[in-house]
Structure formats: structure tokens, C-alpha cells
Design a protein around this motif. Structure first.
Motif, PDB file in Angstrom:
ATOM      1  N   GLN A  45       0.830  -1.207   0.000  1.00  0.00           N
ATOM      2  CA  GLN A  45       0.000   0.000   0.000  1.00  0.00           C
ATOM      3  C   GLN A  45       0.863   1.255   0.000  1.00  0.00           C
ATOM      4  O   GLN A  45       0.559   2.224  -0.696  1.00  0.00           O
ATOM      5  CB  GLN A  45      -0.935   0.019   1.207  1.00  0.00           C
ATOM      6  CG  GLN A  45      -2.132  -0.875   1.065  1.00  0.00           C
ATOM      7  CD  GLN A  45      -3.045  -0.776   2.277  1.00  0.00           C
ATOM      8  OE1 GLN A  45      -2.588  -0.853   3.419  1.00  0.00           O
ATOM      9  NE2 GLN A  45      -4.325  -0.601   2.033  1.00  0.00           N
ATOM     10  N   TYR A  47       3.906   1.514  -1.226  1.00  0.00           N
ATOM     11  CA  TYR A  47       4.519   1.622  -2.553  1.00  0.00           C
ATOM     12  C   TYR A  47       3.493   2.108  -3.576  1.00  0.00           C
ATOM     13  O   TYR A  47       3.811   2.904  -4.447  1.00  0.00           O
ATOM     14  CB  TYR A  47       5.106   0.282  -2.975  1.00  0.00           C
ATOM     15  CG  TYR A  47       6.460  -0.029  -2.340  1.00  0.00           C
ATOM     16  CD1 TYR A  47       6.892   0.620  -1.186  1.00  0.00           C
ATOM     17  CD2 TYR A  47       7.302  -0.979  -2.879  1.00  0.00           C
ATOM     18  CE1 TYR A  47       8.114   0.332  -0.607  1.00  0.00           C
ATOM     19  CE2 TYR A  47       8.534  -1.265  -2.318  1.00  0.00           C
ATOM     20  CZ  TYR A  47       8.934  -0.614  -1.180  1.00  0.00           C
ATOM     21  OH  TYR A  47      10.158  -0.888  -0.618  1.00  0.00           O
ATOM     22  N   GLN A  48       2.253   1.637  -3.468  1.00  0.00           N
ATOM     23  CA  GLN A  48       1.218   2.101  -4.392  1.00  0.00           C
ATOM     24  C   GLN A  48       0.917   3.579  -4.184  1.00  0.00           C
ATOM     25  O   GLN A  48       0.661   4.304  -5.151  1.00  0.00           O
ATOM     26  CB  GLN A  48      -0.049   1.254  -4.232  1.00  0.00           C
ATOM     27  CG  GLN A  48       0.112  -0.142  -4.782  1.00  0.00           C
ATOM     28  CD  GLN A  48      -1.083  -1.046  -4.497  1.00  0.00           C
ATOM     29  OE1 GLN A  48      -1.904  -0.760  -3.625  1.00  0.00           O
ATOM     30  NE2 GLN A  48      -1.173  -2.153  -5.225  1.00  0.00           N
ATOM     31  N   GLU A  51       3.676   5.421  -5.774  1.00  0.00           N
ATOM     32  CA  GLU A  51       3.511   5.333  -7.228  1.00  0.00           C
ATOM     33  C   GLU A  51       2.441   6.317  -7.695  1.00  0.00           C
ATOM     34  O   GLU A  51       2.605   6.983  -8.718  1.00  0.00           O
ATOM     35  CB  GLU A  51       3.143   3.897  -7.610  1.00  0.00           C
ATOM     36  CG  GLU A  51       3.269   3.607  -9.074  1.00  0.00           C
ATOM     37  CD  GLU A  51       3.059   2.132  -9.389  1.00  0.00           C
ATOM     38  OE1 GLU A  51       3.347   1.752 -10.531  1.00  0.00           O
ATOM     39  OE2 GLU A  51       2.612   1.356  -8.511  1.00  0.00           O
ATOM     40  N   SER A  52       1.357   6.435  -6.936  1.00  0.00           N
ATOM     41  CA  SER A  52       0.293   7.369  -7.322  1.00  0.00           C
ATOM     42  C   SER A  52       0.757   8.819  -7.200  1.00  0.00           C
ATOM     43  O   SER A  52       0.248   9.695  -7.896  1.00  0.00           O
ATOM     44  CB  SER A  52      -0.963   7.147  -6.492  1.00  0.00           C
ATOM     45  OG  SER A  52      -0.758   7.555  -5.161  1.00  0.00           O
ATOM     46  N   TYR A  64      10.535  -2.060  -7.844  1.00  0.00           N
ATOM     47  CA  TYR A  64      10.149  -0.649  -7.834  1.00  0.00           C
ATOM     48  C   TYR A  64      11.392   0.210  -7.966  1.00  0.00           C
ATOM     49  O   TYR A  64      12.428  -0.076  -7.361  1.00  0.00           O
ATOM     50  CB  TYR A  64       9.409  -0.305  -6.537  1.00  0.00           C
ATOM     51  CG  TYR A  64       8.034  -0.918  -6.463  1.00  0.00           C
ATOM     52  CD1 TYR A  64       6.925  -0.223  -6.919  1.00  0.00           C
ATOM     53  CD2 TYR A  64       7.840  -2.195  -5.948  1.00  0.00           C
ATOM     54  CE1 TYR A  64       5.653  -0.778  -6.852  1.00  0.00           C
ATOM     55  CE2 TYR A  64       6.571  -2.752  -5.879  1.00  0.00           C
ATOM     56  CZ  TYR A  64       5.496  -2.036  -6.339  1.00  0.00           C
ATOM     57  OH  TYR A  64       4.247  -2.587  -6.281  1.00  0.00           O
TER      58      TYR A  64
END
Length: 120
Positions: A45, A47-48, A51-52, A64
Motif C-alpha cells: 500500500q 509503494y502504491q 507510485e500514485s 520498484y
């Protein structure tokens, strides 16, 4: 703040301070789990979230990586991108509903037979 939010904030600070350079691989999810004593879902979560925010990017089967800083927009492009008008959600919904009545559109998200196919 949630645990994944704390991890994302820590990693964002590390990226912005230059600990990881653009294009450099960041620790894997498993490594971060061991280092920060978190579950894989929590790290994923975080990392996401990063990323966002456009700070990292995922490469399939690779991991990543820190995303290269995007070049700033020229002044003219920045002025064009700025929109100062208000948006009324009711107008937008009405426009979409009106467009859905068009016989030229195929509703791919809805499986409904054409009424002309039914017996009268």
C-alpha cells in the motif's frame, strides 16, 4: 497516520533528500517488510501510494524504481493547464445521461438487448 502512510512519508523524504537517485531500485517489498517490521500488504500500500504520487514506478518482474523527476512545464503550458472556472457535477451527470440515450453509442458496461428485439 496509518502505518503505510508513515512508511510512504519516510520513503518520500528519503527520495526527496537524494538517498535514492532517479532510476535506482528501492528495497523490495520483502526487504521493507523485514526492515520496518510490517506486513507485505502494508508495504505494498505504501509503494502504491508513492507510485500514485509519481515518485516511484513499478517494473514487472523487476521491482520498484525511483521515477525520474519530470521536467517543469513551460510558462505558457502552465498557464493553459490552469482552469479557474467552476465545475457543476449536476451538469456533467446530465450530459452523460443525455449522451447515453444516443442510438449511436453502444453501452459496453451494460448487457441489455435492444427493445426492438423483444416480441410485442
Amino acid at each position: 497516520m496509518s502505518r503505510y502512510g508513515q512508511l510512504a512519508a519516510l520513503m518520500q523524504q528519503q527520495i526527496e533528500s537524494g538517498l535514492w537517485q532517479p532510476g535506482e531500485r528501492i528495497p523490495s517489498i520483502r526487504q521493507s517488510c523485514k526492515t520496518h517490521h510490517l506486513s507485505p500488504m502494508t508495504v505494498l500500500q505504501a509503494y502504491q501510494l508513492l507510485e500514485s504520487l509519481g515518485l516511484i514506478l513499478a517494473r514487472p518482474q523487476s521491482g520498484y524504481y525511483v521515477k525520474a523527476a519530470s521536467s517543469p512545464l513551460p510558462a505558457s503550458a502552465a498557464q493553459q493547464a490552469h482552469y479557474s472556472g467552476s465545475v457543476d457535477i449536476n451538469d456533467l451527470v446530465f450530459e452523460v445521461l443525455q449522451a447515453s440515450k444516443s442510438r449511436e453509442l453502444v453501452p459496453l458496461g451494460l448487457a441489455v438487448a435492444d427493445p426492438a428485439l423483444f416480441p410485442h
